[in-house]
Write an enzyme that holds these catalytic residues in place. Structure first.
Site, PDB file in Angstrom:
ATOM      1  N   LYS A  68       0.906  -1.038  -0.088  1.00  0.00           N
ATOM      2  CA  LYS A  68      -0.170   0.125   0.020  1.00  0.00           C
ATOM      3  C   LYS A  68       1.043   1.297  -0.044  1.00  0.00           C
ATOM      4  CE  LYS A  68      -0.332   0.100   4.945  1.00  0.00           C
ATOM      5  NZ  LYS A  68      -0.215   1.322   5.761  1.00  0.00           N
ATOM      6  N   THR A  69       1.983   1.170   0.708  1.00  0.00           N
ATOM      7  CA  THR A  69       2.871   2.272   0.699  1.00  0.00           C
ATOM      8  C   THR A  69       3.382   2.624  -0.517  1.00  0.00           C
ATOM      9  OG1 THR A  69       3.481   2.017   2.979  1.00  0.00           O
ATOM     10  CG2 THR A  69       4.753   3.313   2.057  1.00  0.00           C
ATOM     11  N   ASP A 254      -3.422   7.396   4.653  1.00  0.00           N
ATOM     12  CA  ASP A 254      -2.874   6.205   4.957  1.00  0.00           C
ATOM     13  C   ASP A 254      -3.597   5.656   6.173  1.00  0.00           C
ATOM     14  OD1 ASP A 254      -1.490   3.841   4.729  1.00  0.00           O
ATOM     15  OD2 ASP A 254       0.339   4.613   5.727  1.00  0.00           O
ATOM     16  N   GLU A 255      -3.767   4.120   6.170  1.00  0.00           N
ATOM     17  CA  GLU A 255      -4.412   3.644   7.214  1.00  0.00           C
ATOM     18  C   GLU A 255      -5.725   4.452   7.539  1.00  0.00           C
ATOM     19  OE1 GLU A 255      -3.133   1.064   8.323  1.00  0.00           O
ATOM     20  OE2 GLU A 255      -1.085   1.222   8.848  1.00  0.00           O
ATOM     21  N   GLN A 285      -7.979  -4.628   9.266  1.00  0.00           N
ATOM     22  CA  GLN A 285      -6.745  -4.353  10.351  1.00  0.00           C
ATOM     23  C   GLN A 285      -7.323  -2.981  11.297  1.00  0.00           C
ATOM     24  OE1 GLN A 285      -2.603  -4.410   8.937  1.00  0.00           O
ATOM     25  NE2 GLN A 285      -3.541  -4.672   6.843  1.00  0.00           N
ATOM     26  N   ARG A 647       2.113 -10.260  10.433  1.00  0.00           N
ATOM     27  CA  ARG A 647       3.303  -9.894  10.527  1.00  0.00           C
ATOM     28  C   ARG A 647       4.271 -10.726  10.195  1.00  0.00           C
ATOM     29  NH1 ARG A 647       1.812  -5.569   9.229  1.00  0.00           N
ATOM     30  NH2 ARG A 647      -0.141  -6.727   9.018  1.00  0.00           N
TER      31      ARG A 647
END
Length: 786
Positions: A68-69, A254-255, A285, A647
């Site tokens: 995503k980044t 973001d997020e 998330q 993770r």
DNA sequence: TCCAAACTGATTTTT
DNA sequence: TCAGTTTGGA
């Protein structure tokens, strides 16, 4: 069709990326359509769709590890390089400084120095910057102080005390969180008061009201205020709103799943008519509901902003197929979420290991043993191993054990450097120099170090300040007028006022924060008081203060924090304080550890990745946490588990203990439902045979039906599981006669089991009452039994 | 004003 | 269990 790219001269000496994944070092010398192609070359189809989205609102649903980044960064570069946006028109918002820093770096690599014209920062930093520029509109001075959680709690406490609210009936914590909840939902005092129902709510309303009076008086804003006041500013002043709306032609967030109502409103206000709002997030998330994040923001985005289907990024570049399948299976148990299924074309990988241990001590030893084995077998580096837990309290046993096993580690979170009393005191002085109205800083600092100004005197000063309508500091200067003060106190206060005044003069002339800080510490008598104290603790505090001076020096040398922006010059001291207030501990700690195992809560793990992940304490009541179950937040707990699992790149371990000590009481828990929600085909179970009951039986236990048993903490193996070569204390050599897991009998204490070995010492847990004792191996009256 | 003993209450916490 | 805070006595 391709728009002629904007030619950016500054791009030319762009360096090639060294470490980033392929594609990040695209030299920007290239112009024309081929450059555009090159920029997009490494993106998969959905990533490319997202990155080349031009105008209007868009939601990108980006699964864990789906890049995503990368999409955000490439879209920014694409907008700028194709001339669709000017650098100054970009506002990219994140939640953490770490994420902001990373994005800034990566954008800079693609676009070159023009990235400095963009606003790439956290919500709070962006708001602080906007508010500094327009503070006067809302009745603040631009030198306002940002209160962290502890500061603002102090203020709440003061307000509650002033209203004579019984602190036993309503804790400061509860009041603060109620006020914070209201703010995050953009409910102001009037609305809150009007809607009050219960006695609790009317109490909160009263405190809230006073708090809203006292904060501006102190020229202070808490974290919530940064958002809320910015919303107020934009709602109240058309010219300000128009200004930012036209400035920020392109908003990126973001997020997005973590945004709350205030942040949502802020984005709405900034996006304006154009609605160029590009948000990236993952409803799976969303784990900050308790901080008033609203998952509905992301679920309803497409309806809210009336745009098409979200773009989904489902290809995962991080984990093995096994780990992804297990995670997918887990999250499928949640309802009302956006359909998404992570996939990977990577390896199947090892099964998820699920281990049942006897108690938290055995669990910790098992973790330590597995880490030792993995490292010894050279499968991984220590820095690629992380242990996650639900609550911070769980780290203690783990830490004790890792120390005993000589496994170097670092803990993220918990007690923070900037929360230490001496650090807050030092910063309190600086804060007071910048913002004399800062009553919380005043209260902190006025009798620290001890100078004979106790609670009574402090109350008298504050009372006088309130009465006359001046700052506490001014009240000190006029202490002669405060009749109630005793002569000794008056004298002390006078001297304090002089000290501050002289430091204030220095602050006006001195540009170096480090020099000023040292002057503060010396002239205030703070260092002297600590030096007189002697002792280990005082030494530690001095050490911390030295470290703080170093931080200041680094700041002086080169502005370590986010760009301050040239639009509203603030002094270096203000910038320093703001930087610290908005800085989290994670920002500093996560990367610098080369050879350390990392321990943290699962919440802290969001956004990170490790080769090997241990998820410990997978028991009902622990994880999912009892309180979440009570409050009906099971799905958020499950998402938390999902975050933890995803993770892991190659190895995922999950463990639970049959019994665990909780607030001193021994509790028996059943395995977490999350464990049973994992398909059995993807996992491998290990069951420890050790029992805290039935001491006399067997010779220390072993492992059940596991294919590969871990390196034998509880097996009959005479060798302790970890024997680092570098160890000064080889456990096996010292406690010759005892091994971990041995059943022993003590002449006085009865039967027990060896649960730890240190140089010359055996740690034994006794059956009677489950007490743990450290015994001298050579002299204690113990013998092996069984 | 200060210190030590009693008491309390206890997820998670990007900022 | 244990740390952070409050209370009471010197």
């Amino acid at each position: 069709m391709a728009v002629e790219p904007l030619r950016l001269e500054v791009m030319n000496d762009q360096v090639d990326s060294d470490s980033d994944p392929p594609g990040y070092g695209v030299p920007l010398r290239v112009v024309g359509a081929s450059y555009e192609e090159e920029l997009l070359a490494d993106l998969n189809p959905p990533q490319r769709v997202a990155a080349t989205h031009h105008e209007g609102p868009l939601l990108v649903l980006a699964g864990a590890g789906s890049g995503k980044t990368r999409v955000l960064v490439h879209r920014i570069a694409w907008l700028v390089a194709t001339g669709r946006a000017q650098p100054g028109e970009i506002l990219a918002i994140t939640f953490t400084n770490k994420a902001a820093g990373e994005m800034r770096d990566r954008v800079a690599q693609l676009t070159g120095p023009v990235s400095r014209l963009m606003w790439v920062m956290t919500f709070h930093a962006a708001c602080a910057r906007i508010l500094r520029a327009h503070a006067d509109r809302l009745g603040y001075k631009r030198t306002f102080t940002i209160y962290d959680d502890a500061d603002s709690r102090r203020m709440v406490k003061r307000c509650a005390a002033e209203l004579e609210i019984d602190p036993k009936r309503f804790s400061t914590r509860t009041l603060k969180s109620a006020i914070s909840g209201a703010k995050n939902r953009l409910i102001d005092v009037e609305q809150y008061a009007a809607a009050q129902g219960s006695y609790f709510e009317s109490t909160v309303a009263a405190v809230y009201r006073l708090y809203e009076e006292r904060m501006p008086e102190a020229n202070a804003l808490d974290f919530d205020d940064l958002l809320v006041r910015t919303v107020n500013l934009l709602e109240l002043f058309d010219d300000v709103r128009d200004g930012y709306q036209s400035q920020f032609a392109h908003l990126m967030v973001d997020e997005y799943q973590d945004t709350n109502r205030a942040q949502y409103r802020l984005l709405q206000l900034l996006a304006g008519e154009r609605q160029n709002l590009f948000v990236v997030g993952d409803d799976f998330q969303s784990i900050y509901g308790f901080r008033h994040a609203e998952i509905r923001n992301i679920l309803d985005f497409s309806d809210d902003f009336d745009c098409g289907e979200p773009v989904k990024l489902e290809q995962n570049y991080r984990s093995t197929k096994t780990i992804l399948d297990a995670s997918n299976a887990l999250i499928a148990n949640n309802s009302g979420q956006m359909e998404k299924r992570l996939w990977s074309d990577g390896e199947v990988g090892a099964p998820v290991v699920i281990a049942e241990l006897d108690d938290e001590h055995e669990e910790a030893r098992w973790v330590a043993g597995e880490i030792g084995r993995l490292i010894e077998d050279a499968e991984v580096e220590r820095s690629e191993v992380a242990v996650f837990y639900r609550t911070n309290a769980q780290s203690r046993v783990l830490e004790d054990t890792l120390v005993r096993f000589d496994v170097p580690y670092q803990v993220i979170g918990g007690a923070k450097f900037y929360d230490r009393a001496e650090i807050k005191d030092a910063l309190g002085y600086l804060s007071l120099l910048v913002n004399p109205e800062d009553t919380v800083a005043f209260a902190r600092v006025v009798n620290s170090p001890r100078r004979g100004i106790g609670k009574t005197s402090e109350a008298r000063i504050l009372g006088f300040a309130n009465l006359v309508g001046i700052s506490p500091l001014q009240a000190c200067e006029r202490c002669q007028e405060i009749a109630a003060l005793r002569p000794a106190a008056r004298k002390a206060i006078g001297r304090f006022a002089e000290t501050i005044a002289s430091l204030g003069a220095l602050a006006d002339s001195e540009q170096s924060v480090a020099v000023l800080l040292e002057a503060v510490l010396n002239q205030s008598g703070y260092v002297e008081a600590l030096e007189d104290e002697r002792g280990v603790e005082a030494e530690g505090r001095l050490e911390n203060l030295r470290e703080l001076v170093n931080v200041a020096a680094e700041f002086d040398a080169g502005r370590v924090f986010e760009q301050s922006g040239e639009d509203e010059p603030i002094g270096p001291l203000e910038e320093f304080l703001q930087g610290l207030a908005l800085l989290g501990e994670q920002d500093k700690l996560v990367d610098d550890a080369e050879r350390l195992v990392t321990l943290m809560t699962i919440h802290n793990a969001k956004g990170l990745e490790y080769d090997v992940v241990f998820l410990i304490g997978c028991e009902e009541e622990v994880f999912p946490h009892a309180r979440s179950l009570q409050e009906g937040n099971l799905e958020e707990e499950r998402r938390l588990c999902y975050v933890g699992m995803t993770r892991a790149r190659t190895h995922l371990y999950m463990s639970y203990a049959r019994s665990r000590r909780n607030f001193g009481a021994l509790g028996y828990n059943v395995p977490s439902r999350f464990v049973s929600e994992l398909p059995s085909g993807l996992s491998e179970r290990q069951v420890s045979q050790t029992r805290s009951t039935g001491w006399a039986s067997g010779s220390g236990g072993g492992w059940g039906r596991g294919r590969s048993r871990p390196s034998g903490i509880f097996t009959a193996s005479p060798t302790p599981p970890v024997a680092p070569a570098s160890s000064t204390a080889d456990p096996a050599a010292v406690a010759v006669n005892f091994a971990l897991g041995d059943d022993i009998r003590h002449a006085k204490f009865g039967d027990g089991v060896v649960i730890g070995i240190e140089p010359g010492i055996v740690v034994v847990r006794f059956a009677e009452g489950g007490a743990e004792k450290k015994l001298m191996a050579e002299f204690a009256p113990i013998t092996k039994i069984g």
